[in-house]
Design an enzyme around this catalytic site. Structure first.
Site, PDB file in Angstrom:
ATOM      1  N   SER A  64       0.799  -1.231   0.000  1.00  0.00           N
ATOM      2  CA  SER A  64       0.000   0.000   0.000  1.00  0.00           C
ATOM      3  C   SER A  64       0.831   1.282   0.000  1.00  0.00           C
ATOM      4  O   SER A  64       0.294   2.364  -0.220  1.00  0.00           O
ATOM      5  CB  SER A  64      -0.932   0.025   1.203  1.00  0.00           C
ATOM      6  N   LYS A  67       0.492   3.454  -2.929  1.00  0.00           N
ATOM      7  CA  LYS A  67      -0.725   4.249  -3.190  1.00  0.00           C
ATOM      8  C   LYS A  67      -0.477   5.765  -3.298  1.00  0.00           C
ATOM      9  O   LYS A  67      -0.967   6.405  -4.224  1.00  0.00           O
ATOM     10  CB  LYS A  67      -1.788   3.947  -2.130  1.00  0.00           C
ATOM     11  N   TYR A 189      -3.336  -3.373 -10.316  1.00  0.00           N
ATOM     12  CA  TYR A 189      -3.147  -2.795  -8.971  1.00  0.00           C
ATOM     13  C   TYR A 189      -2.330  -3.750  -8.092  1.00  0.00           C
ATOM     14  O   TYR A 189      -1.425  -3.332  -7.358  1.00  0.00           O
ATOM     15  CB  TYR A 189      -4.524  -2.499  -8.344  1.00  0.00           C
ATOM     16  N   TYR A 241      -5.232   4.465   7.743  1.00  0.00           N
ATOM     17  CA  TYR A 241      -6.563   3.849   7.777  1.00  0.00           C
ATOM     18  C   TYR A 241      -7.332   4.226   9.049  1.00  0.00           C
ATOM     19  O   TYR A 241      -7.356   5.375   9.448  1.00  0.00           O
ATOM     20  CB  TYR A 241      -6.456   2.322   7.659  1.00  0.00           C
ATOM     21  N   VAL A 259       1.148  -3.887   3.906  1.00  0.00           N
ATOM     22  CA  VAL A 259       0.995  -5.155   4.641  1.00  0.00           C
ATOM     23  C   VAL A 259       2.247  -6.026   4.656  1.00  0.00           C
ATOM     24  O   VAL A 259       2.283  -7.017   5.383  1.00  0.00           O
ATOM     25  CB  VAL A 259      -0.162  -6.051   4.129  1.00  0.00           C
TER      26      VAL A 259
HETATM   27  N1  GLN Z   1      -1.918  -5.554  -1.966  1.00  0.00           N
HETATM   28  C1  GLN Z   1      -2.554  -5.321  -0.718  1.00  0.00           C
HETATM   29  C2  GLN Z   1      -4.062  -5.335  -0.861  1.00  0.00           C
HETATM   30  O1  GLN Z   1      -4.562  -4.729  -1.749  1.00  0.00           O
HETATM   31  C3  GLN Z   1      -2.113  -4.005  -0.154  1.00  0.00           C
HETATM   32  C4  GLN Z   1      -2.789  -3.679   1.170  1.00  0.00           C
HETATM   33  C5  GLN Z   1      -1.925  -2.979   2.132  1.00  0.00           C
HETATM   34  O2  GLN Z   1      -0.716  -2.915   2.018  1.00  0.00           O
HETATM   35  N2  GLN Z   1      -2.536  -2.478   3.178  1.00  0.00           N
HETATM   36  O3  GLN Z   1      -4.770  -5.977  -0.121  1.00  0.00           O
END
Ligand code: GLN
Length: 419
Positions: A64, A67, A189, A241, A259
């Site tokens: 993430s 992003k 993505y 978040y 993550v």
């Molecule tokens: N690739 C992961 C997902 O879309 C990224 C989520 C994250 O890093 N919080 O679930």
């Protein structure tokens, strides 16, 4: 003398290593196989110096943390207004993978949660031969000054279990936010999330955002200042978040977690910071990573809301010459506060016919407001009968801003001017 910064970073890692709480992300099978003991920290200053400690050469997937950069690239490509039509900027207070939309407009609430990030991915530049994920990989490589690669195994592994992201994709297609095959976009993505980075790469990318889009090493302008501002704003409000409020009050640094266990933080005008340790808390944020950031923020006084007092020393010197000429040498950054302070000083120049020289050579940056106020000050000095000369050897005042004031601007250094 050796700078104490690396020792300090090593000390922080040492202290946080003891924390073994949290769990590996297991919804992406490949991530569940990560070594939970890994821990790394890197800090990049805005002049490009990188300090790092621990497993700082270990690559992990960006997840993430891609992003905010995808958001930056989408805005750079389409302009902010067009991106805002597709993705909002309201913190959701929900988990990152919540299947949700803004009620009134039926668009994702922000670009940091998955629905917004999948939509943002669809807005990335792409050609028949160059995919959106590949465009982002190239862009991130430019930002960190190293050729990054994809982690094929993590990509394939997440694809197999992408039911939630696929359902988000279908929902977005249903309401018309996505205009293409949702599966294709979601796969892209997921590939974007599988770009491999080290903490040093991330810290360097962060320092470009901290530096208003200018690469600290090459000096190249990679992103517009306005784009950086937008990206950092959503990182601040939505990056962590449903833990965003907690993070803002305790750490106070715009940040984004992933993550795989990484967290990137950007303190505008100061530093880019990145940490890595794979075990996560219930929000999906690295447990040790959060602890490291909390320590850095409090030890180093990095909380954004502490507000750094503006440079009191904007006037480096004021010298008077026998012929009545007065030379002001300025140093630092001209924002509202500094310019106000400077103009207040200029008020003390007695009305008269002497020459006032404003030497901007040693300023590092002039913000728009600083330039506008400076020109207004120049005009008022002229109205008082002074002859004003502005020395702008580094061309800090843009063409646009200096228009109409050409007659007072001299593009040379003070020593040449005084010859
Ligand atoms: N690739 C992961 C997902 O879309 C990224 C989520 C994250 O890093 N919080 O679930």
């Amino acid at each position: 003398m050796k700078t104490p910064v690396p020792d300090y970073l090593a000390h922080v890692l040492d202290q946080c290593h003891a924390n073994t709480e949290g769990a590996l992300a297991d919804y992406i099978p490949e991530l569940a196989a990560a070594n939970p003991n890994r821990i790394a920290l890197a800090l990049s200053t805005i002049d490009g110096t990188i300090y790092s400690s621990g497993d700082d050469e270990v690559e992990f997937t960006i997840q993430s943390m891609s992003k905010p950069f995808a958001y930056a690239l989408a805005i750079q490509e389409h302009g902010l207004a067009q991106v805002l039509e597709k993705v909002g900027v309201e913190p959701s207070g929900e988990a990152f993978n919540q299947i949700s939309l803004e009620k009134e407009r039926s668009i994702p609430k922000n670009p940091m949660i998955n629905s917004g990030a999948i939509t943002t991915h669809s807005l990335l530049p792409h050609k028949k031969t160059v995919s959106r994920a590949e465009h982002l990989r190239r862009f991130l490589s430019e930002l960190c000054g190293r050729k990054l690669t994809f982690d094929e195994q993590v990509y394939q592994s997440e694809l197999k279990a992408a039911f939630r992201n696929l359902s988000i994709g279908y929902m977005l297609r249903t309401v018309g936010v996505l205009e293409e095959d949702p599966e294709h976009i979601v796969h892209g993505y997921i590939q974007q999330c599988a770009i491999k980075v080290t903490v040093k790469d991330l810290a360097r990318m962060g320092s470009v955002l901290a530096n208003g889009g200018k690469d600290p090493v090459t000096g190249k302008c990679i992103l517009d200042r306005q784009v950086c501002r937008q990206v950092l704003s959503v990182m601040m409000t939505c990056g962590m978040y449903d833990a965003a409020g907690d993070w803002l009050t305790t750490v106070g640094i715009p940040a984004k977690s992933g993550v795989a266990g990484g967290i990137i933080g950007v303190l505008p005008g100061q530093v880019g910071i990145a940490v890595f340790s794979p075990k996560l808390d219930s929000h999906g944020n690295s447990v040790r990573g959060v602890e490291i950031f909390e320590r850095l923020s409090s030890d180093m006084g990095l909380h954004l809301m502490e507000g750094t007092p503006s440079a009191q020393t904007i006037i480096q010197s004021r010298r008077e010459y026998d012929d009545g000429m007065v030379v002001y040498e300025l140093r630092g950054v001209l924002q509202f506060t500094e310019t106000e302070m400077f103009l207040r000083e200029l008020q003390n120049e007695p009305v008269g016919k002497n020459k006032v020289v404003l030497d901007l050579t040693h300023l590092t940056l002039i913000h728009d407001v600083g330039a506008r106020m400076l020109f207004e000050g120049v005009k008022r000095l002229q109205d008082d009968g002074h002859r004003v000369v502005v020395l702008d050897a580094e061309s800090l005042l843009s063409e646009q801003q200096s228009k109409g004031h050409k007659r007072v601007i001299v593009q040379q250094h003070l020593h040449d001017y005084l010859k």
